[in-house]
Design a protein around this motif. Structure first.
Motif, PDB file in Angstrom:
ATOM      1  N   CYS A 260      47.834 -36.913   9.100  1.00 48.95           N
ATOM      2  CA  CYS A 260      47.293 -35.506   8.584  1.00 48.95           C
ATOM      3  C   CYS A 260      45.771 -35.586   7.893  1.00 48.95           C
ATOM      4  CB  CYS A 260      48.204 -35.232   7.252  1.00 48.95           C
ATOM      5  SG  CYS A 260      47.909 -33.689   6.485  1.00 48.95           S
ATOM      6  N   LEU A 261      44.831 -34.861   8.568  1.00 46.97           N
ATOM      7  CA  LEU A 261      43.486 -34.642   8.110  1.00 46.97           C
ATOM      8  C   LEU A 261      43.372 -33.885   7.028  1.00 46.97           C
ATOM      9  CD1 LEU A 261      42.044 -34.920  11.687  1.00 46.97           C
ATOM     10  CD2 LEU A 261      42.934 -36.792  10.308  1.00 46.97           C
ATOM     11  N   ARG A 262      42.498 -34.051   5.863  1.00 51.93           N
ATOM     12  CA  ARG A 262      41.815 -32.931   5.285  1.00 51.93           C
ATOM     13  C   ARG A 262      40.338 -32.700   5.554  1.00 51.93           C
ATOM     14  NH1 ARG A 262      45.758 -32.862   0.923  1.00 51.93           N
ATOM     15  NH2 ARG A 262      47.444 -34.386   1.731  1.00 51.93           N
ATOM     16  N   LYS A 263      40.024 -31.580   5.465  1.00 52.39           N
ATOM     17  CA  LYS A 263      38.548 -31.095   5.748  1.00 52.39           C
ATOM     18  C   LYS A 263      37.480 -32.076   5.291  1.00 52.39           C
ATOM     19  CE  LYS A 263      36.684 -27.054   7.251  1.00 52.39           C
ATOM     20  NZ  LYS A 263      36.756 -25.387   7.541  1.00 52.39           N
ATOM     21  N   GLY A 264      37.389 -32.509   3.960  1.00 53.82           N
ATOM     22  CA  GLY A 264      36.220 -33.361   3.447  1.00 53.82           C
ATOM     23  C   GLY A 264      36.290 -34.679   4.085  1.00 53.82           C
ATOM     24  N   GLU A 265      37.388 -35.161   4.329  1.00 52.07           N
ATOM     25  CA  GLU A 265      37.426 -36.253   5.125  1.00 52.07           C
ATOM     26  C   GLU A 265      37.087 -36.469   6.353  1.00 52.07           C
ATOM     27  OE1 GLU A 265      41.695 -37.273   5.381  1.00 52.07           O
ATOM     28  OE2 GLU A 265      41.531 -39.277   5.926  1.00 52.07           O
ATOM     29  N   TRP A 266      37.403 -35.378   7.067  1.00 51.09           N
ATOM     30  CA  TRP A 266      37.100 -35.217   8.488  1.00 51.09           C
ATOM     31  C   TRP A 266      35.644 -35.309   8.743  1.00 51.09           C
ATOM     32  CZ3 TRP A 266      37.871 -35.752  13.270  1.00 51.09           C
ATOM     33  CH2 TRP A 266      37.000 -34.846  14.388  1.00 51.09           C
ATOM     34  N   SER A 267      34.996 -34.430   7.787  1.00 53.88           N
ATOM     35  CA  SER A 267      33.420 -34.123   8.183  1.00 53.88           C
ATOM     36  C   SER A 267      33.044 -35.674   7.859  1.00 53.88           C
ATOM     37  CB  SER A 267      32.807 -33.260   6.968  1.00 53.88           C
ATOM     38  OG  SER A 267      33.808 -32.033   7.051  1.00 53.88           O
TER      39      SER A 267
ATOM     40  N   VAL B  45      44.922 -30.486   8.681  1.00 52.88           N
ATOM     41  CA  VAL B  45      45.025 -30.465  10.065  1.00 52.88           C
ATOM     42  C   VAL B  45      46.066 -31.670  10.485  1.00 52.88           C
ATOM     43  CG1 VAL B  45      44.229 -30.852  12.400  1.00 52.88           C
ATOM     44  CG2 VAL B  45      43.058 -29.050  11.182  1.00 52.88           C
ATOM     45  N   LEU B  46      47.093 -31.328  11.235  1.00 53.69           N
ATOM     46  CA  LEU B  46      47.877 -32.463  11.516  1.00 53.69           C
ATOM     47  C   LEU B  46      47.387 -32.888  13.269  1.00 53.69           C
ATOM     48  CD1 LEU B  46      51.277 -31.566  10.833  1.00 53.69           C
ATOM     49  CD2 LEU B  46      50.344 -33.575  10.198  1.00 53.69           C
ATOM     50  N   VAL B  47      47.640 -34.060  13.289  1.00 55.62           N
ATOM     51  CA  VAL B  47      47.327 -34.735  14.651  1.00 55.62           C
ATOM     52  C   VAL B  47      48.512 -35.275  14.979  1.00 55.62           C
ATOM     53  CG1 VAL B  47      46.028 -36.191  16.275  1.00 55.62           C
ATOM     54  CG2 VAL B  47      44.872 -35.255  14.248  1.00 55.62           C
ATOM     55  N   GLU B  48      49.294 -35.087  16.087  1.00 49.72           N
ATOM     56  CA  GLU B  48      50.722 -35.528  16.409  1.00 49.72           C
ATOM     57  C   GLU B  48      50.563 -36.514  17.663  1.00 49.72           C
ATOM     58  OE1 GLU B  48      53.345 -32.384  16.218  1.00 49.72           O
ATOM     59  OE2 GLU B  48      53.613 -32.317  14.059  1.00 49.72           O
ATOM     60  N   LYS B  49      51.453 -37.153  18.057  1.00 53.43           N
ATOM     61  CA  LYS B  49      51.839 -37.796  18.899  1.00 53.43           C
ATOM     62  C   LYS B  49      52.356 -36.619  19.994  1.00 53.43           C
ATOM     63  CE  LYS B  49      54.931 -41.481  20.743  1.00 53.43           C
ATOM     64  NZ  LYS B  49      54.731 -42.165  21.826  1.00 53.43           N
ATOM     65  N   ALA B  50      52.209 -36.660  21.134  1.00 52.81           N
ATOM     66  CA  ALA B  50      52.619 -35.583  21.990  1.00 52.81           C
ATOM     67  C   ALA B  50      54.128 -36.025  22.602  1.00 52.81           C
ATOM     68  CB  ALA B  50      51.786 -35.176  23.330  1.00 52.81           C
TER      69      ALA B  50
ATOM     70  N   LYS C 143      34.181 -38.850   8.033  1.00 55.50           N
ATOM     71  CA  LYS C 143      34.638 -39.929   8.909  1.00 55.50           C
ATOM     72  C   LYS C 143      35.178 -39.673  10.370  1.00 55.50           C
ATOM     73  CE  LYS C 143      36.917 -42.115   4.805  1.00 55.50           C
ATOM     74  NZ  LYS C 143      37.837 -42.439   4.142  1.00 55.50           N
ATOM     75  N   LYS C 144      34.293 -38.686  10.894  1.00 58.14           N
ATOM     76  CA  LYS C 144      34.970 -38.331  12.397  1.00 58.14           C
ATOM     77  C   LYS C 144      35.473 -39.583  13.319  1.00 58.14           C
ATOM     78  CE  LYS C 144      32.786 -33.979  12.093  1.00 58.14           C
ATOM     79  NZ  LYS C 144      31.957 -32.855  12.854  1.00 58.14           N
ATOM     80  N   LYS C 145      34.192 -40.447  13.321  1.00 60.98           N
ATOM     81  CA  LYS C 145      34.645 -41.545  14.270  1.00 60.98           C
ATOM     82  C   LYS C 145      35.878 -42.485  14.022  1.00 60.98           C
ATOM     83  CE  LYS C 145      30.048 -42.674  16.479  1.00 60.98           C
ATOM     84  NZ  LYS C 145      28.954 -43.100  15.902  1.00 60.98           N
ATOM     85  N   GLU C 146      35.956 -42.768  12.705  1.00 62.86           N
ATOM     86  CA  GLU C 146      37.052 -43.630  12.313  1.00 62.86           C
ATOM     87  C   GLU C 146      38.539 -42.990  12.564  1.00 62.86           C
ATOM     88  OE1 GLU C 146      34.179 -43.288  10.374  1.00 62.86           O
ATOM     89  OE2 GLU C 146      34.499 -44.464   8.650  1.00 62.86           O
ATOM     90  N   ILE C 147      38.301 -41.567  12.145  1.00 63.49           N
ATOM     91  CA  ILE C 147      39.635 -40.749  12.614  1.00 63.49           C
ATOM     92  C   ILE C 147      40.086 -40.872  13.973  1.00 63.49           C
ATOM     93  CG2 ILE C 147      40.758 -38.543  12.409  1.00 63.49           C
ATOM     94  CD1 ILE C 147      38.958 -38.347   9.760  1.00 63.49           C
ATOM     95  N   LEU C 148      39.007 -40.406  14.777  1.00 62.56           N
ATOM     96  CA  LEU C 148      39.176 -40.647  16.309  1.00 62.56           C
ATOM     97  C   LEU C 148      39.802 -42.055  16.726  1.00 62.56           C
ATOM     98  CD1 LEU C 148      39.237 -39.464  19.138  1.00 62.56           C
ATOM     99  CD2 LEU C 148      36.740 -40.137  19.065  1.00 62.56           C
ATOM    100  N   ALA C 149      39.298 -42.829  16.433  1.00 68.31           N
ATOM    101  CA  ALA C 149      39.782 -44.342  16.500  1.00 68.31           C
ATOM    102  C   ALA C 149      41.113 -44.507  16.173  1.00 68.31           C
ATOM    103  CB  ALA C 149      38.873 -45.316  16.019  1.00 68.31           C
TER     104      ALA C 149
END
Ligand SMILES: Nc1ncnc2c1ncn2[C@@H]1O[C@H](COP(=O)(O)OP(=O)(O)O)[C@@H](O)[C@H]1O
Ligand SMILES: [Mg+2]
Length: 372
Positions: A157-164, A218-223, A166-172
């Motif tokens: 689960c991503l929060r907006k502030g955190e996303w802005s 925003v949620l990122v889920e395994k498909a 740490k984009k690279k870490e989150i993608l990894a």
């Protein structure tokens, strides 16, 4: 016997306004006139309340022709009015015994309207504030369902502030923990708005940015290579007994997934199968999950429980609950009950009775601690 006066409150300011009009037309058409007197109240897209005229009661069109030349009741109509006054003015001075909210999504299904009914101390159909709010928040709902030992799809689960920041870490992390494809979705979504199937790292950022247009989480889920199985759940009329669960239905999207286009724009976007072709063991498992989800999320009245059945592993996963699911005559919730032996009109009667019974139970509680 005196008829129960049901105020059907429909429409609302959400993106699902039009669907709600169709649901409400169907509810009004099917409420048992020998038991109920109906008071239709439309809420337009600006949030204004309107008393619908008699044409709403006799309409045989698929949706209600509301909001033209109708007396208007703004909310709040009068800054001095108590909330009770506002709600009952919305339903005309003649008042009513119970509100049947037919509003999907934001404000109608997320606890906001339910909070207003609570303040006004009026009876209403369906989930209360807590279950409505939790059911709308896919992140909190999943956390509770997982804590109850029920299967949920792995997610971040991503929060907006955190996303802005740490984009690279989150993608990894998403790549490592969930892999591709994955699903990206606003936490408080509906109708598949802002939902993306992301097939590679290159498309991840754009999908997350788009989902953040609709929510701050925003949620990122395994498909999951999923069959989509739905069940209708109804509070047990015998208070305290386990909820009742219908047979299962299946949604088979003719698109990459059950997207907004598949739901609303393409007439052949999906096949709805009732009953779903499941083995008796699969059906029993799906019903067990749906029953437990309803109880875990403190649902009352009704909820539609949507599951994924992994085509590869055969495992079921909880996807989401809808506490005010689509209610047109071809919607899954009433259809699955019909196929389980509970006709539409009887279902509506039960829902009204459950709402009244809950109101009576709450009214009996001690509110003033002087009375302890
Ligand atoms: N983790 C997932 N795996 C596979 N399909 C998914 C997943 N999440 C969402 N979907 C697809 O996207 C659709 C919409 O997602 P959902 O979470 O149900 O949002 P909504 O509340 O908008 O219906 C689902 O019906 C399904 O087709
Ligand atoms: Mg869904």
């Amino acid at each position: 016997m005196k008829k129960i006066r049901v105020a059907v409150l429909y429409g609302g300011r959400s993106g699902e306004h039009e669907v709600a009009l169709r649901s409400a037309a169907s509810v009004i058409r099917n409420l048992d006139r020998s038991k109920f007197e109906i008071l239709p109240i439309g809420i337009d897209k600006n949030g204004k309340w309107h008393q619908a005229g008699p044409e709403a009661l006799t309409s045989d069109s698929a949706s209600l022709p509301i909001f033209r030349n109708l007396p208007e009741v703004s909310l709040p109509a009068n800054p001095d009015a108590s909330v009770t006054g506002v709600v009952s003015q919305g339903a005309s001075a003649s008042s009513f015994d119970i509100i049947f909210p037919v509003m999907h999504g934001t404000n109608g299904e997320d606890g906001a309207a339910q909070g207003l009914f609570e303040l006004a101390e009026v009876a209403y159909v369906g989930c209360g504030v807590l279950a409505s709010a939790v059911g709308m928040d896919k992140d909190v709902a999943k956390r509770l369902v997982a804590a109850a030992g029920l299967p949920v799809v792995p997610s971040l689960c991503l929060r907006k502030g955190e996303w802005s920041a740490k984009k690279k870490e989150i993608l990894a992390r998403a790549e490592k923990e969930l892999g591709f494809p994955c699903f990206v979705k606003p936490v408080n979504s509906g109708s598949s708005v802002g939902v993306h199937k992301v097939k590679s790292a290159a498309d991840f950022n754009a999908a997350v940015e788009d989902a953040f247009r609709f929510d701050v989480k925003v949620l990122v889920e395994k498909a999951i290579p999923a069959r989509e199985i739905e069940l209708s759940v109804l509070e047990n009329p015998k208070y305290g007994e386990p909820p009742l669960v219908s047979i299962a239905g299946e949604v088979n999207a003719n698109h990459e997934f059950y997207s907004y286009e598949a739901k609303y724009l393409d007439d052949n976007g999906a096949e709805l199968l009732i009953p779903a072709h499941l083995t008796p063991a699969q059906l029993a498992r799906a019903q067990e999950i749906a029953r437990n989800v309803f109880t875990t999320l403190e649902c009352e009245g009704l909820a539609r429980c949507d599951l994924f059945l992994d085509k590869v592993t055969g495992e079921f996963y909880f996807n989401e609950v809808n506490t005010l699911p689509g209610f047109t005559s071809i919607s899954m919730y009433p259809k699955m009950w019909e196929a389980s032996g509970l006709p539409y009109a009887e279902l509506l009667t039960k829902l009204v009775e459950l709402g009244i019974a809950r109101h009576e139970r709450k009214k009996a509680l001690v509110r003033d601690f002087k009375d302890i």
